[in-house]
Design an enzyme around this catalytic site. Structure first.
Site, short mmCIF file in Angstrom:
data_model
loop_
_atom_site.label_atom_id
_atom_site.label_comp_id
_atom_site.label_asym_id
_atom_site.label_seq_id
_atom_site.Cartn_x
_atom_site.Cartn_y
_atom_site.Cartn_z
N LYS A 191 37.50 45.96 38.50
CA LYS A 191 38.69 46.16 37.85
C LYS A 191 38.99 44.46 37.80
O LYS A 191 39.41 43.91 38.81
CB LYS A 191 39.64 46.82 38.78
CG LYS A 191 41.03 46.72 38.15
CD LYS A 191 42.01 47.78 39.01
CE LYS A 191 43.51 47.81 38.39
NZ LYS A 191 44.29 46.35 38.51
N THR B 296 41.72 41.89 37.46
CA THR B 296 42.99 41.58 37.38
C THR B 296 43.08 40.05 37.55
O THR B 296 43.55 39.23 38.48
CB THR B 296 43.81 42.31 38.29
OG1 THR B 296 43.64 43.55 37.94
CG2 THR B 296 45.43 42.06 38.08
N TYR C 202 37.74 45.58 43.04
CA TYR C 202 38.98 45.33 42.64
C TYR C 202 38.99 43.86 42.73
O TYR C 202 39.45 43.12 43.92
CB TYR C 202 40.17 45.88 43.46
CG TYR C 202 41.41 46.10 42.63
CD1 TYR C 202 41.63 45.13 41.72
CD2 TYR C 202 42.56 46.81 43.14
CE1 TYR C 202 42.96 44.94 41.28
CE2 TYR C 202 43.80 46.66 42.80
CZ TYR C 202 44.13 45.83 41.70
OH TYR C 202 45.40 45.58 41.40
N GLU D 202 48.73 41.91 29.51
CA GLU D 202 49.24 41.25 28.43
C GLU D 202 47.87 40.40 27.75
O GLU D 202 48.10 39.92 26.73
CB GLU D 202 49.82 40.27 28.91
CG GLU D 202 49.64 39.32 30.16
CD GLU D 202 49.91 40.28 31.51
OE1 GLU D 202 50.10 39.24 32.44
OE2 GLU D 202 49.81 41.42 31.43
#
Length: 288
Positions: free
Chosen positions: A163, A165, A135, A190
């Protein structure tokens, strides 16, 4: 190993009036998203307020989701913790429930060295026979992963994905280009369409809890090369996300689900409650 694909809601944790896990609401939320056609669920992550939960609560949530979704969608269990022993305890529990993969933020707060962070991930995968999804969330963890600084982890067959982000889609694309067997999960809803253009095939998102169908449609439009339609739909969801960022994403996602009939309660303190003006603003943008 089968690659992961599609839309994975990062599930919120519904609470009742006493501040306990609302099992019925969580079951409703899983069923709602299964009916929409999501590919799977990311359980116990940031959106689920994992670091405000006890280890036992985190286990209970995974058990509820596993019971509802096993055999119907993939389940990724976030088992991240500052303490390796706690992460391994959660990973063993996830293995007992036969989830499809585990995921973890890097250990944070103490500014661990990169060598210590790598050891953390290796300790987990050496203990539990489950695929690992790293992550990358530098804004909150203080750790930025690149294909260079964790190249040895990315070539470990047990590490099957990241992941992502981060708004740095360039680094995401380089990681994927240099590790084509890796699954990249976009983590900022977004920029979902942009991540698809950079090669991502999957996404894990907070707003998927209540509008997963919109992101499924964006991906379908992109793959059908209907790019302008996909861009218009991304703009629509970004108008909603813009409001969520203003009022508080996790509180806003819960409020949105409340408006849809799933009682989620408030986020745990120190998260604040939304005021009436913020709730009205959310209602307007959601047309509810």
């Amino acid at each position: 190993m089968e690659k992961f694909y599609g839309i994975y809601p990062a599930l919120i944790t519904p609470f009742n009036e006493q501040g306990k896990i609302n099992e019925k609401a969580l079951q409703q939320l899983v069923k709602l998203n299964l009916d929409k056609g999501v590919s799977g669920f990311y359980v116990g992550g940031s959106t689920g307020e994992s670091f405000l939960l006890s280890v036992e609560e985190r286990k209970a949530i995974l058990e509820i989701v596993s019971h509802e979704a096993r055999g119907k969608a993939k389940i990724i269990a976030h088992i991240g913790s500052i303490a390796t022993d706690h992460a391994i305890e959660l990973a063993r529990h996830a293995a007992d429930l036969k989830v499809d993969a585990v995921s973890s933020v890097p250990p944070f707060y103490y500014k661990f060295s990169l060598a210590e962070i790598k050891s953390y991930y290796l300790d987990i995968v050496n203990d539990v026979n489950l695929p690992m999804i790293i992550y990358n969330i530098p804004a909150l963890s203080g750790v930025t992963f690149t294909s260079q600084n964790i190249s040895d982890l990315l070539t470990d067959s047990r590490v099957i994905g990241v992941k992502w982000t981060s708004y740095d889609l360039f680094q995401m694309q380089r990681m994927l280009s240099e590790n084509p067997n890796l699954t990249i999960f976009n983590g900022h809803d977004e920029v979902f369409l942009g991540s698809l253009a950079m090669g991502a095939k999957a996404a894990i998102g907070s707003t998927f809890n209540f509008m997963a169908e919109k992101f499924i449609h964006i991906q379908n439009l992109y793959e059908a090369q209907k790019l302008e339609e996909a861009r218009i739909l991304q703009d629509e969801v970004n108008q909603i996300i813009n409001v969520l960022i203003r009022i508080g994403v996790f509180q806003g996602v819960k409020a949105g689900l409340e408006m849809m009939g799933i009682p989620c309660g408030d986020c745990r303190k120190p998260f604040r409650k939304l005021n009436l003006e913020e709730i009205k603003l959310l209602q307007q943008v959601l047309n509810l």
